[in-house]
Write a protein that holds these residues in place. Sequence first.
Motif, PDB file in Angstrom:
ATOM      1  N   UNK A 106       1.769 -10.523  -6.677  1.00 47.83           N
ATOM      2  CA  UNK A 106       0.524  -9.986  -6.108  1.00 47.83           C
ATOM      3  C   UNK A 106      -0.227  -9.178  -7.165  1.00 47.83           C
ATOM      4  N   UNK A 107       0.510  -8.440  -7.990  1.00 45.88           N
ATOM      5  CA  UNK A 107      -0.142  -7.679  -9.057  1.00 45.88           C
ATOM      6  C   UNK A 107      -0.846  -8.610 -10.040  1.00 45.88           C
ATOM      7  N   UNK A 126      10.865  -8.786  -4.609  1.00 44.10           N
ATOM      8  CA  UNK A 126      10.404  -8.095  -5.815  1.00 44.10           C
ATOM      9  C   UNK A 126       9.460  -8.989  -6.618  1.00 44.10           C
ATOM     10  N   UNK A 127       9.794 -10.273  -6.694  1.00 45.34           N
ATOM     11  CA  UNK A 127       8.898 -11.215  -7.368  1.00 45.34           C
ATOM     12  C   UNK A 127       7.547 -11.263  -6.660  1.00 45.34           C
ATOM     13  N   UNK A 128       7.560 -11.213  -5.315  1.00 46.08           N
ATOM     14  CA  UNK A 128       6.300 -11.224  -4.566  1.00 46.08           C
ATOM     15  C   UNK A 128       5.457  -9.999  -4.907  1.00 46.08           C
ATOM     16  N   UNK A 129       6.099  -8.827  -5.044  1.00 47.60           N
ATOM     17  CA  UNK A 129       5.373  -7.618  -5.444  1.00 47.60           C
ATOM     18  C   UNK A 129       4.691  -7.830  -6.797  1.00 47.60           C
ATOM     19  N   UNK A 130       5.421  -8.401  -7.748  1.00 48.63           N
ATOM     20  CA  UNK A 130       4.882  -8.606  -9.089  1.00 48.63           C
ATOM     21  C   UNK A 130       3.795  -9.680  -9.070  1.00 48.63           C
ATOM     22  N   UNK A 161      -7.167  -8.771  -7.622  1.00 45.47           N
ATOM     23  CA  UNK A 161      -7.821  -7.579  -8.190  1.00 45.47           C
ATOM     24  C   UNK A 161      -7.682  -6.380  -7.262  1.00 45.47           C
ATOM     25  N   UNK A 162      -7.950  -5.220  -7.808  1.00 42.81           N
ATOM     26  CA  UNK A 162      -7.809  -3.974  -7.058  1.00 42.81           C
ATOM     27  C   UNK A 162      -8.898  -3.846  -5.989  1.00 42.81           C
ATOM     28  N   UNK A 190       0.824  -1.206   0.000  1.00 41.50           N
ATOM     29  CA  UNK A 190       0.000   0.000   0.000  1.00 41.50           C
ATOM     30  C   UNK A 190       0.862   1.262   0.000  1.00 41.50           C
ATOM     31  N   UNK A 191       1.971   1.227   0.727  1.00 40.68           N
ATOM     32  CA  UNK A 191       2.859   2.390   0.814  1.00 40.68           C
ATOM     33  C   UNK A 191       3.461   2.745  -0.539  1.00 40.68           C
ATOM     34  N   UNK A 192       3.748   1.744  -1.351  1.00 44.20           N
ATOM     35  CA  UNK A 192       4.347   1.986  -2.668  1.00 44.20           C
ATOM     36  C   UNK A 192       3.301   2.092  -3.779  1.00 44.20           C
ATOM     37  N   UNK A 193       2.019   2.127  -3.399  1.00 43.15           N
ATOM     38  CA  UNK A 193       0.914   2.257  -4.370  1.00 43.15           C
ATOM     39  C   UNK A 193       0.920   1.129  -5.399  1.00 43.15           C
ATOM     40  N   UNK A 194       1.200  -0.072  -4.937  1.00 42.55           N
ATOM     41  CA  UNK A 194       1.226  -1.224  -5.829  1.00 42.55           C
ATOM     42  C   UNK A 194      -0.092  -1.988  -5.741  1.00 42.55           C
ATOM     43  N   UNK A 195      -0.467  -2.712  -6.816  1.00 46.50           N
ATOM     44  CA  UNK A 195      -1.672  -3.545  -6.751  1.00 46.50           C
ATOM     45  C   UNK A 195      -1.569  -4.544  -5.608  1.00 46.50           C
ATOM     46  N   UNK A 196      -2.662  -4.879  -4.929  1.00 43.00           N
ATOM     47  CA  UNK A 196      -4.043  -4.436  -5.221  1.00 43.00           C
ATOM     48  C   UNK A 196      -4.415  -3.107  -4.573  1.00 43.00           C
TER      49      UNK A 196
END
Length: 315
Positions: free
Chosen positions: A274-275, A268-272, A279-280, A204-210
């Motif tokens: 999750x995207x 970093x893979x986990x960030x991707x 869904x948002x 949420x802090x980095x404005x990443x999905x969801x």
Amino acid sequence: MSLIVMNRFIVDVINFLLIVLPVLLSVAYLTLFERKVLAAAGRRLGPNVVGLFGLLQPLADGVKLLIKESIVPTSSDKGLYLLAPVVTFSLSLIGYGVIPFTDQISYVDINCGILFTFAVSSLSVYGVIFSGWASNSKYAFLGSLRSAAQMISYEVSIGITLLSLAVFARTLNLNEIVLWQQENIYFIIPLFPVFFLFFVSALAETNRPPFDLPEAEGELVAGYNVEYSAAGFALFFIGEYANIILMSSLTAVFFFGGFSPFKAVAFMFAFVWVRAAYPRFRYDQLMRLGWKVFLPLSLSIFFNAWLFQSLCSIL
């Protein structure tokens, strides 16, 4: 004396470049990594034309952005409009100064490393607010307001959860936190709920999905940076992805006994992932999760950690 000062300045510049240049290169190839992972998730090929296996695609994208014409809206506040991407980009790099990459390599070693990280993270809100206000666009302004509320909401949870680590390690110094884990136990084992709260709050802090509500293209076109193009957009883009790398590195430092490239790439893979997988959220769901779920949980965990440490000290 002047020679000593000059030598110190040169050493500081070299150390700064040794941190910043790898970060910028990592940002470039994180974009390629993300596009490849998302393509694999959708059973597509992803970038594979520019260079071998698409390895030159990030360089081509960077050159394209830098040589495009920068268009400044006529009704914008030009000073703040030009300052906003510079603020976002600069703050995204400053946070790397306190990360202990190894026992010997860290730009600065300060006793309040966690507080410094909080301060830099909190200041990054200003770049977003400046961009939304200075653009003089309703879409950009709404996106910046969303982003400010979201980042502040989840910074509170991140701060309180990390104070639980400081209570256990009895220090705010990142190097000493790493050393404590290496001598005792990785925090991921006794404090897994803290790790989960930290990772979701980092999304949420980095404005990443969801949690990418500030950039909801179906509602706000592109969010706070909708009026930016060329170099200004590139600075926002670099700032966002540099923050992803920073949060991945901090996760490794706080919960897995120290930084390593493998650990950082795994997060970093986990960030991707999750995207690609989720869904948002709706905006009301996002704020409810931050204030009514994460904040009480983080406070209870911090209180229990403090109580446990106090009892251990007495006994």
